[in-house]
Design an enzyme around this catalytic site. Sequence first.
Site, short mmCIF file in Angstrom:
data_model
loop_
_atom_site.label_atom_id
_atom_site.label_comp_id
_atom_site.label_asym_id
_atom_site.label_seq_id
_atom_site.Cartn_x
_atom_site.Cartn_y
_atom_site.Cartn_z
N ASP A 110 17.25 49.41 -5.12
CA ASP A 110 16.49 49.72 -6.31
C ASP A 110 16.84 48.71 -7.41
O ASP A 110 17.52 47.71 -7.16
CB ASP A 110 16.75 51.16 -6.76
CG ASP A 110 18.20 51.37 -7.17
OD1 ASP A 110 18.98 50.40 -7.10
OD2 ASP A 110 18.54 52.48 -7.56
N LYS A 163 13.51 55.29 -1.14
CA LYS A 163 14.69 55.49 -1.99
C LYS A 163 15.10 56.95 -2.01
O LYS A 163 16.27 57.28 -1.86
CB LYS A 163 14.40 54.97 -3.39
CG LYS A 163 14.26 53.47 -3.42
CD LYS A 163 13.74 52.97 -4.75
CE LYS A 163 13.39 51.51 -4.64
NZ LYS A 163 12.67 51.01 -5.81
#
Length: 211
Positions: free
Chosen positions: A129, A110
Amino acid sequence: MRLKHLYSDAPCTLDYDTPVQLMVATILSAQCTDARVNLVTPALFCRFPDAAALAGADLSELEELVRSTGFYRNKAKNIQAACRMIVEDFNGSVPQTMEALLKLPGVARKTANVVSAHAFGVNLGVTVDTHVKRLSYRLGLTNHTEPVKIERDLMKLIPQPDWENWSIRLIYHGRAVCNARKPECDRCALADLCPSAFLAAQPEKTVAAQG
DNA sequence: ATCCCGAGGG
DNA sequence: CCCTCTGGAT
């Protein structure tokens, strides 16, 4: 469904002077709001402006500077270790490949996606996410729950020729507009296409319905 | 109480 | 899959 219509009024850039500062700010943003990150970064980057300074920082001083962002011991240690690796192994610059970015302590997929997209304008993948999961589920963009499958579904919907910043837009839209507590469907460009939008008037049911 | 642009380790 | 790490906002 064309994701081309997913425009938010959010900025798709984070305003930091250098890729190193952007990386540090992104590491700090884990489980923490942007507002609090923006509160600590001015003093942090005034005291330790670059990778070399951060690499040589006193760890306890670094911890104090980032304390209010939470998880500060992990973050300070990772930031310092990452900066040392940047200085020693990457010629003082943030690396630009996923393989190299993942070697940096505190940087996983991420953070690597966000750093690459913001600092270099290159999307290395779609970040799935908690926000993107929620948005994808509400919009019916995917039937899956596994991040890898969600990513594959989203990749099909993103306009490939100019997909830069799409990863960021998805995250931001999921966070700022299609948020968990009180989705702001009245300012969502996709509300008229969204099967979950009508639940906005009953936020507690909306949240419960998402499991 | 619950959540926040997560990462690392078991 | 699970757990831990942490402070602050709502």
